[in-house]
Scaffold this active site. Structure first.
Site, mmCIF file in Angstrom:
data_model
loop_
_atom_site.group_PDB
_atom_site.id
_atom_site.type_symbol
_atom_site.label_atom_id
_atom_site.label_comp_id
_atom_site.label_asym_id
_atom_site.label_seq_id
_atom_site.Cartn_x
_atom_site.Cartn_y
_atom_site.Cartn_z
ATOM 1 N N LYS A 61 0.907 -1.161 0.000
ATOM 2 C CA LYS A 61 0.000 0.000 0.000
ATOM 3 C C LYS A 61 0.937 1.199 0.000
ATOM 4 O O LYS A 61 1.589 1.491 0.999
ATOM 5 C CB LYS A 61 -0.869 -0.033 1.256
ATOM 6 C CG LYS A 61 -2.181 0.743 1.151
ATOM 7 C CD LYS A 61 -2.042 2.226 0.887
ATOM 8 C CE LYS A 61 -1.894 3.050 2.146
ATOM 9 N NZ LYS A 61 -1.624 4.488 1.855
ATOM 10 N N GLY A 101 5.659 3.874 10.574
ATOM 11 C CA GLY A 101 4.932 5.141 10.549
ATOM 12 C C GLY A 101 4.496 5.541 11.939
ATOM 13 O O GLY A 101 5.187 5.262 12.924
ATOM 14 N N SER A 102 3.315 6.150 12.011
ATOM 15 C CA SER A 102 2.855 6.713 13.283
ATOM 16 C C SER A 102 2.327 5.626 14.217
ATOM 17 O O SER A 102 1.915 4.543 13.780
ATOM 18 C CB SER A 102 1.744 7.724 13.017
ATOM 19 O OG SER A 102 0.639 7.064 12.439
ATOM 20 N N GLY A 136 -1.353 4.915 13.345
ATOM 21 C CA GLY A 136 -1.501 4.058 12.173
ATOM 22 C C GLY A 136 -1.152 2.612 12.508
ATOM 23 O O GLY A 136 -1.887 1.679 12.163
ATOM 24 N N GLU A 169 6.629 -0.656 13.155
ATOM 25 C CA GLU A 169 7.657 0.150 13.795
ATOM 26 C C GLU A 169 7.074 1.548 13.916
ATOM 27 O O GLU A 169 6.705 2.153 12.912
ATOM 28 C CB GLU A 169 8.908 0.135 12.911
ATOM 29 C CG GLU A 169 10.128 0.640 13.612
ATOM 30 C CD GLU A 169 10.906 1.546 12.707
ATOM 31 O OE1 GLU A 169 11.329 1.113 11.645
ATOM 32 O OE2 GLU A 169 11.054 2.709 13.098
ATOM 33 N N CYS A 172 13.436 7.796 12.831
ATOM 34 C CA CYS A 172 12.871 7.081 13.988
ATOM 35 C C CYS A 172 13.924 6.948 15.088
ATOM 36 O O CYS A 172 13.587 6.685 16.235
ATOM 37 C CB CYS A 172 12.342 5.732 13.562
ATOM 38 S SG CYS A 172 13.388 4.904 12.395
HETATM 39 P P1 NAP Z 1 1.397 7.404 9.007
HETATM 40 O O1 NAP Z 1 0.443 8.515 8.996
HETATM 41 O O2 NAP Z 1 1.262 6.395 10.079
HETATM 42 O O3 NAP Z 1 1.274 6.655 7.579
HETATM 43 C C1 NAP Z 1 1.995 5.472 7.254
HETATM 44 C C2 NAP Z 1 1.128 4.575 6.372
HETATM 45 O O4 NAP Z 1 0.066 4.003 7.153
HETATM 46 C C3 NAP Z 1 0.442 5.318 5.229
HETATM 47 O O5 NAP Z 1 0.379 4.445 4.122
HETATM 48 C C4 NAP Z 1 -0.921 5.593 5.775
HETATM 49 O O6 NAP Z 1 -1.906 5.728 4.782
HETATM 50 C C5 NAP Z 1 -1.191 4.368 6.620
HETATM 51 N N1 NAP Z 1 -2.085 4.667 7.738
HETATM 52 C C6 NAP Z 1 -1.992 5.707 8.607
HETATM 53 N N2 NAP Z 1 -2.995 5.650 9.513
HETATM 54 C C7 NAP Z 1 -3.734 4.562 9.195
HETATM 55 C C8 NAP Z 1 -4.914 3.982 9.755
HETATM 56 N N3 NAP Z 1 -5.526 4.510 10.808
HETATM 57 N N4 NAP Z 1 -5.402 2.871 9.182
HETATM 58 C C9 NAP Z 1 -4.776 2.335 8.113
HETATM 59 N N5 NAP Z 1 -3.679 2.829 7.542
HETATM 60 C C10 NAP Z 1 -3.153 3.940 8.072
HETATM 61 O O7 NAP Z 1 2.875 7.882 9.030
HETATM 62 P P2 NAP Z 1 3.606 9.046 8.212
HETATM 63 O O8 NAP Z 1 2.659 9.814 7.347
HETATM 64 O O9 NAP Z 1 4.735 8.406 7.531
HETATM 65 O O10 NAP Z 1 4.158 9.967 9.331
HETATM 66 C C11 NAP Z 1 3.358 10.558 10.287
HETATM 67 C C12 NAP Z 1 3.971 10.317 11.641
HETATM 68 O O11 NAP Z 1 4.507 8.990 11.751
HETATM 69 C C13 NAP Z 1 5.121 11.210 11.948
HETATM 70 O O12 NAP Z 1 4.709 12.451 12.432
HETATM 71 C C14 NAP Z 1 5.876 10.378 12.968
HETATM 72 O O13 NAP Z 1 5.384 10.572 14.262
HETATM 73 C C15 NAP Z 1 5.635 8.973 12.572
HETATM 74 N N6 NAP Z 1 6.731 8.337 11.850
HETATM 75 C C16 NAP Z 1 7.483 7.427 12.489
HETATM 76 C C17 NAP Z 1 8.479 6.757 11.805
HETATM 77 C C18 NAP Z 1 9.299 5.719 12.467
HETATM 78 O O14 NAP Z 1 10.200 5.235 11.844
HETATM 79 N N7 NAP Z 1 9.021 5.326 13.684
HETATM 80 C C19 NAP Z 1 8.731 7.021 10.473
HETATM 81 C C20 NAP Z 1 7.941 7.953 9.826
HETATM 82 C C21 NAP Z 1 6.928 8.591 10.535
HETATM 83 P P3 NAP Z 1 -2.234 7.106 4.058
HETATM 84 O O15 NAP Z 1 -1.599 6.967 2.739
HETATM 85 O O16 NAP Z 1 -3.712 7.171 4.002
HETATM 86 O O17 NAP Z 1 -1.649 8.218 4.862
#
Ligand code: NAP
Length: 523
Positions: free
Chosen positions: A184, A241-242, A245, A265, A302
């Site tokens: 995805k 990601g978050s 999520g 992660e 991260c």
């Molecule tokens: P994200 O919002 O969690 O998105 C990552 C993926 O998961 C995207 O494909 C997103 O889809 C999907 N997703 C998000 N919420 C979901 C849900 N409720 N149900 C199903 N799928 C979902 O992460 P991001 O945009 O990369 O970054 C946002 C935040 O993530 C940052 O502010 C940071 O805190 C954190 N982050 C952490 C790391 C790490 O390595 N730990 C890395 C990057 C980011 P969509 O395409 O619809 O958005």
């Protein structure tokens, strides 16, 4: 290649018809063409059906064929040349040299997994030969190998558009294990995803593999992502990601009739300990190293050092003062997306209300500019205010000033699970550090001495994981060759005729594997 906005369902380029997603160039806030329409439930279903139909054949490819496939993916990515680099820069705002280096890392990662596959060690073959005369009961012939779990859904990260995305670590390790993959795509870099997806699909074709080995879907996580995780043919999930999520995907996976593992992660603030002797002897070097690590890539890692823990006193005050001076001279940098920038600004505003602001970096004109922030707080406040250990994704860090070594231990016990913990120490600090080790081992996946947590080597010994909320499963790593273990499970074959055994388990050991034979590892 001209970008089309199409998904890839096996070898077929297909347009979605749900809501359109356009990448935003975060340096200008301009939308980039083309539009990527989200996939429908039916298209998710088609990708899953193809992946399932490919599974039994793909999982029995020879070690050599599977390794060649991983190498072919790396070759195809390299052939994309500047088009890939330019698009990734435009979609992420990351500097050109960083994206070039990340492509190198991505291809090296695929080639490292090829080497791992060839070795066959991951099959972990165990043989207990029969003991027909054993009393009171004979022992059967028992043979164990690892088999892949099945099709894997991969959700790439925004901050590594290549190394943690379509052909990143989750995809490479799942394919290495023998699992078809459905990605995805992250909505922040769809063009980069289309280019890499095309490279992957060409590698599938050139290697003569079934088309369902790889598909790429666009669309919202809540719709396409959840539909994918809910499909009964998906047997595991990889995510970066978050926290919200990751938790949403874990809940979906656990609510299925057949629950499946989710390797998510999520968030980590990566404590850095500055012990007294080290602080006294090389305060300046440590402050320089800290600010470099904190501000690298606008802090969007991260493993960013979001927390510094030390005993208060003149040496710590000097460290804060030097780090503040350096930070005040560090330029603002473009963040990955407007959403990530807004989240950073709001997290920094929260910290400003609950900790003392020590310094800010240079501000800049233009959209989505991350201005670095350094805060300080007292350990007592840190121990009572949980908001102070919420991850701020970006260049912000908090120095926790402890009254004593005991308070440092208390702060450590209070920490949530982490990807890393870093110890800055001299010989005279060893006893002090030793006292923290049991807690640190319980809290973090990787412990470092006199280094900085940013920069994660892709190798055999790496652990990029840790207890919740760093990840959803602390038994695993998402970086390094041990990541393959997430997508495998053991099967035991009892009293099988040789002709029916899978080749890794046959009596003459045709793959020349180093088996565990009657309790002894073969040479
Ligand atoms: P994200 O919002 O969690 O998105 C990552 C993926 O998961 C995207 O494909 C997103 O889809 C999907 N997703 C998000 N919420 C979901 C849900 N409720 N149900 C199903 N799928 C979902 O992460 P991001 O945009 O990369 O970054 C946002 C935040 O993530 C940052 O502010 C940071 O805190 C954190 N982050 C952490 C790391 C790490 O390595 N730990 C890395 C990057 C980011 P969509 O395409 O619809 O958005």
């Amino acid at each position: 290649m001209t970008l089309t906005g199409n998904m890839l369902i096996g070898q077929h380029a297909i347009a979605g018809c749900r809501e359109a997603i356009r990448a935003i160039n975060p340096a200008t806030n301009n939308a980039l063409e083309p539009a990527y329409h989200g996939g429908t439930g039916e298209q998710v279903e088609q990708a899953c059906a193809l992946a399932w139909s490919a599974f039994d054949s793909y999982r029995e490819t020879s070690l050599a064929a599977r390794a060649e496939f991983l190498e072919a993916i790396a070759n195809e990515i390299e052939k994309l040349g500047d088009e890939l680099i330019d698009r990734a820069v435009a979609e992420t705002g990351l500097p050109h040299p960083r994206i070039l280096a990340e492509r190198g890392r991505t291809c090296q990662q695929l080639r490292t997994f090829a080497r791992t596959v060839r070795s066959g060690e991951w099959l972990d073959v165990r043989v207990d030969t029969p003991q027909p005369q054993r009393q009171p009961l004979p022992r059967a012939d028992l043979r164990q190998r690892q088999i892949p779990l099945g099709p894997v859904a991969v959700f790439g990260a925004s901050n590594f558009p290549l190394a943690f995305s379509v052909a990143g670590g989750d995809t490479a390790s799942a394919l290495a294990a023998g699992c078809p993959v459905i990605v995805k795509a992250h909505s922040a870099h769809p063009g980069t995803s289309e280019l890499v997806g095309g490279a992957l699909a060409r590698a599938v074709r050139h290697c003569g593999l079934p088309e369902g080995v790889f598909s790429l879907l666009f669309g919202s996580g809540r719709e396409v992502g959840i539909a994918l995780v809910n499909d009964s043919r998906i047997k595991a999930v990889g995510f970066t990601g978050s926290q919200s999520g990751g938790i949403a995907l874990c809940k979906a996976a656990q609510s299925r009739r057949e629950p499946i593992p989710v390797y998510a992660e999520m968030s980590s603030i990566n404590p850095v300990y500055l012990f007294p002797a080290a602080l006294q002897s090389r305060c300046e070097t440590m402050a320089q190293g800290f600010v470099t690590s904190l501000t690298q890539g606008a802090g969007q890692f991260c493993t960013n050092p979001g927390l510094v823990i030390a005993i208060q006193g003149p040496d710590l005050a000097r460290f804060i003062s030097i780090a503040s001076d350096l930070l005040q001279r560090s330029p603002a940098q473009t963040m990955l997306t407007p959403g990530i920038f807004n989240a950073f600004e709001s997290s920094v505003a929260t910290l400003t209300g609950h900790a003392q602001l020590a310094a800010t970096g240079l501000a800049a004109e233009g959209p989505n500019q991350c201005q670095a922030h350094l805060f300080t707080t007292q350990a007592r406040d840190f121990l009572t205010d949980h908001r102070l250990q919420t991850e701020v994704f970006g260049a912000a860090s908090l120095v926790v000033q402890c009254a004593s070594a005991d308070e440092m231990r208390e702060v450590t016990e209070h920490l949530e699970g982490q990807l890393t913990a870093t110890l800055h120490l001299d010989d005279n600090d060893i006893g002090h550090a030793q006292a923290l080790m049991p807690a640190l081992e319980r809290k973090a996946g990787r412990l470092l001495v006199n280094g900085w947590p940013t920069g994660v080597e892709v190798c055999d010994a790496m652990v990029h994981g840790g207890p919740f909320p760093a990840t959803s499963d602390s038994r695993s790593t998402s970086v390094g060759t041990a990541a393959i273990l997430r997508f495998l499970r053991p099967v035991c074959y009892q009293d099988f005729p040789d002709s029916l055994l899978p080749s890794p388990l046959r009596h003459d050991n045709p793959l020349a594997l180093r088996r565990l034979l009657d309790g002894q590892r073969e040479a």
